[in-house]
Design an enzyme around this catalytic site. Structure first.
Site, PDB file in Angstrom:
ATOM      1  N   ASP A  28      -1.950  25.523 -31.568  1.00  0.00           N
ATOM      2  CA  ASP A  28      -3.228  25.166 -32.177  1.00  0.00           C
ATOM      3  C   ASP A  28      -3.166  23.722 -32.669  1.00  0.00           C
ATOM      4  O   ASP A  28      -2.169  23.298 -33.252  1.00  0.00           O
ATOM      5  CB  ASP A  28      -3.533  26.127 -33.335  1.00  0.00           C
ATOM      6  CG  ASP A  28      -4.988  26.082 -33.764  1.00  0.00           C
ATOM      7  OD1 ASP A  28      -5.692  27.084 -33.594  1.00  0.00           O
ATOM      8  OD2 ASP A  28      -5.421  25.013 -34.280  1.00  0.00           O
ATOM      9  N   ASN A  85     -10.934  36.175 -34.046  1.00  0.00           N
ATOM     10  CA  ASN A  85     -12.170  35.990 -34.795  1.00  0.00           C
ATOM     11  C   ASN A  85     -13.370  36.186 -33.877  1.00  0.00           C
ATOM     12  O   ASN A  85     -13.444  35.583 -32.806  1.00  0.00           O
ATOM     13  CB  ASN A  85     -12.201  34.583 -35.411  1.00  0.00           C
ATOM     14  CG  ASN A  85     -11.120  34.394 -36.457  1.00  0.00           C
ATOM     15  OD1 ASN A  85     -10.808  35.315 -37.212  1.00  0.00           O
ATOM     16  ND2 ASN A  85     -10.518  33.211 -36.489  1.00  0.00           N
ATOM     17  N   GLY A  91     -15.524  33.262 -38.781  1.00  0.00           N
ATOM     18  CA  GLY A  91     -15.177  31.862 -38.641  1.00  0.00           C
ATOM     19  C   GLY A  91     -14.877  31.422 -37.228  1.00  0.00           C
ATOM     20  O   GLY A  91     -14.255  30.380 -37.008  1.00  0.00           O
ATOM     21  N   SER A  93     -14.976  29.552 -33.993  1.00  0.00           N
ATOM     22  CA  SER A  93     -15.502  28.209 -33.730  1.00  0.00           C
ATOM     23  C   SER A  93     -15.435  27.815 -32.263  1.00  0.00           C
ATOM     24  O   SER A  93     -16.061  26.820 -31.869  1.00  0.00           O
ATOM     25  CB  SER A  93     -14.739  27.178 -34.572  1.00  0.00           C
ATOM     26  OG  SER A  93     -13.360  27.187 -34.246  1.00  0.00           O
ATOM     27  N   HIS A  98      -9.712  34.042 -27.851  1.00  0.00           N
ATOM     28  CA  HIS A  98      -8.357  33.549 -28.097  1.00  0.00           C
ATOM     29  C   HIS A  98      -7.703  34.411 -29.162  1.00  0.00           C
ATOM     30  O   HIS A  98      -8.333  34.798 -30.144  1.00  0.00           O
ATOM     31  CB  HIS A  98      -8.345  32.078 -28.522  1.00  0.00           C
ATOM     32  CG  HIS A  98      -9.361  31.732 -29.562  1.00  0.00           C
ATOM     33  ND1 HIS A  98     -10.708  31.602 -29.274  1.00  0.00           N
ATOM     34  CD2 HIS A  98      -9.238  31.502 -30.896  1.00  0.00           C
ATOM     35  CE1 HIS A  98     -11.360  31.308 -30.384  1.00  0.00           C
ATOM     36  NE2 HIS A  98     -10.490  31.243 -31.383  1.00  0.00           N
ATOM     37  N   HIS A 100      -5.001  34.363 -32.014  1.00  0.00           N
ATOM     38  CA  HIS A 100      -4.151  33.511 -32.842  1.00  0.00           C
ATOM     39  C   HIS A 100      -2.826  34.245 -33.057  1.00  0.00           C
ATOM     40  O   HIS A 100      -2.815  35.414 -33.458  1.00  0.00           O
ATOM     41  CB  HIS A 100      -4.771  33.293 -34.227  1.00  0.00           C
ATOM     42  CG  HIS A 100      -6.055  32.507 -34.227  1.00  0.00           C
ATOM     43  ND1 HIS A 100      -6.095  31.164 -34.517  1.00  0.00           N
ATOM     44  CD2 HIS A 100      -7.329  32.879 -33.997  1.00  0.00           C
ATOM     45  CE1 HIS A 100      -7.370  30.747 -34.468  1.00  0.00           C
ATOM     46  NE2 HIS A 100      -8.133  31.776 -34.154  1.00  0.00           N
TER      47      HIS A 100
HETATM   48  P1  5GP Z   1     -11.472  30.195 -34.099  1.00  0.00           P
HETATM   49  O1  5GP Z   1     -11.884  29.569 -35.393  1.00  0.00           O
HETATM   50  O2  5GP Z   1     -12.573  30.094 -33.051  1.00  0.00           O
HETATM   51  O3  5GP Z   1     -10.933  31.573 -34.221  1.00  0.00           O
HETATM   52  O4  5GP Z   1     -10.250  29.342 -33.586  1.00  0.00           O
HETATM   53  C1  5GP Z   1     -10.364  28.209 -32.815  1.00  0.00           C
HETATM   54  C2  5GP Z   1      -9.054  27.475 -32.939  1.00  0.00           C
HETATM   55  O5  5GP Z   1      -9.007  26.511 -31.909  1.00  0.00           O
HETATM   56  C3  5GP Z   1      -8.902  26.715 -34.254  1.00  0.00           C
HETATM   57  O6  5GP Z   1      -7.745  27.185 -34.930  1.00  0.00           O
HETATM   58  C4  5GP Z   1      -8.779  25.262 -33.825  1.00  0.00           C
HETATM   59  O7  5GP Z   1      -7.865  24.534 -34.600  1.00  0.00           O
HETATM   60  C5  5GP Z   1      -8.344  25.386 -32.372  1.00  0.00           C
HETATM   61  N1  5GP Z   1      -8.765  24.286 -31.520  1.00  0.00           N
HETATM   62  C6  5GP Z   1     -10.020  23.760 -31.431  1.00  0.00           C
HETATM   63  N2  5GP Z   1     -10.056  22.774 -30.520  1.00  0.00           N
HETATM   64  C7  5GP Z   1      -8.789  22.666 -30.030  1.00  0.00           C
HETATM   65  C8  5GP Z   1      -8.195  21.807 -29.055  1.00  0.00           C
HETATM   66  O8  5GP Z   1      -8.847  20.944 -28.447  1.00  0.00           O
HETATM   67  N3  5GP Z   1      -6.866  21.976 -28.814  1.00  0.00           N
HETATM   68  C9  5GP Z   1      -6.115  22.929 -29.460  1.00  0.00           C
HETATM   69  N4  5GP Z   1      -4.822  23.001 -29.132  1.00  0.00           N
HETATM   70  N5  5GP Z   1      -6.650  23.755 -30.375  1.00  0.00           N
HETATM   71  C10 5GP Z   1      -7.971  23.628 -30.656  1.00  0.00           C
END
Ligand code: 5GP
Length: 112
Positions: A28, A85, A91, A93, A98, A100
């Site tokens: 991440d 998520n 949250g 985004s 994905h 985590h």
């Molecule tokens: P969410 O909030 O959707 O569950 O998690 C999205 C995750 O993607 C976040 O933890 C964020 O830091 C990660 N993320 C967003 N854009 C990028 C990127 O361009 N590269 C990487 N490696 N992680 C990303």
């Protein structure tokens, strides 16, 4: 294309830690623990609650990859957490499913 499809296509750089035919695991960009990896299908499923029966195979592979990645990164014995998520209140985004994988420090429960 989603950000994660671009990472899978090597159009955006990422530190990839594991790859299979249909999935990818990479660190991440904004880690919330010493080990914070995202495990994603290469083909976009927007979010877990929108997966359908035909996604069952890749969903299983993603779950199996959790153990593989945890072992590769040396956190299988010390412990780790997986989180997915879905939607605003969680949250989410990035609209590309994905998992985590968080590890490397004690993780509080319940999560915030
Ligand atoms: P969410 O909030 O959707 O569950 O998690 C999205 C995750 O993607 C976040 O933890 C964020 O830091 C990660 N993320 C967003 N854009 C990028 C990127 O361009 N590269 C990487 N490696 N992680 C990303």
């Amino acid at each position: 294309m989603t950000i994660f499809e671009k990472i899978a296509a090597r159009q955006i750089p990422a530190e990839i830690v594991h790859e299979e035919d249909d999935l990818l695991a990479f660190r991440d960009v904004n880690p919330q623990a010493p080990v914070h990896v995202l495990i994603v299908p290469k083909r976009c499923i927007p979010r877990i609650g929108e997966a359908v029966a035909s996604d069952a195979d890749i969903l299983g592979r993603l779950m199996l990859a959790v153990g593989t990645v945890a072992a590769k990164l040396g956190v299988k014995d010390t412990g780790f957490r997986v989180a997915i998520n879905h939607g605003r209140d969680a949250g989410e985004s990035v609209p590309h499913l994905h998992i985590h994988l968080l590890a490397g420090r004690p993780l509080e429960w319940p999560p915030g």
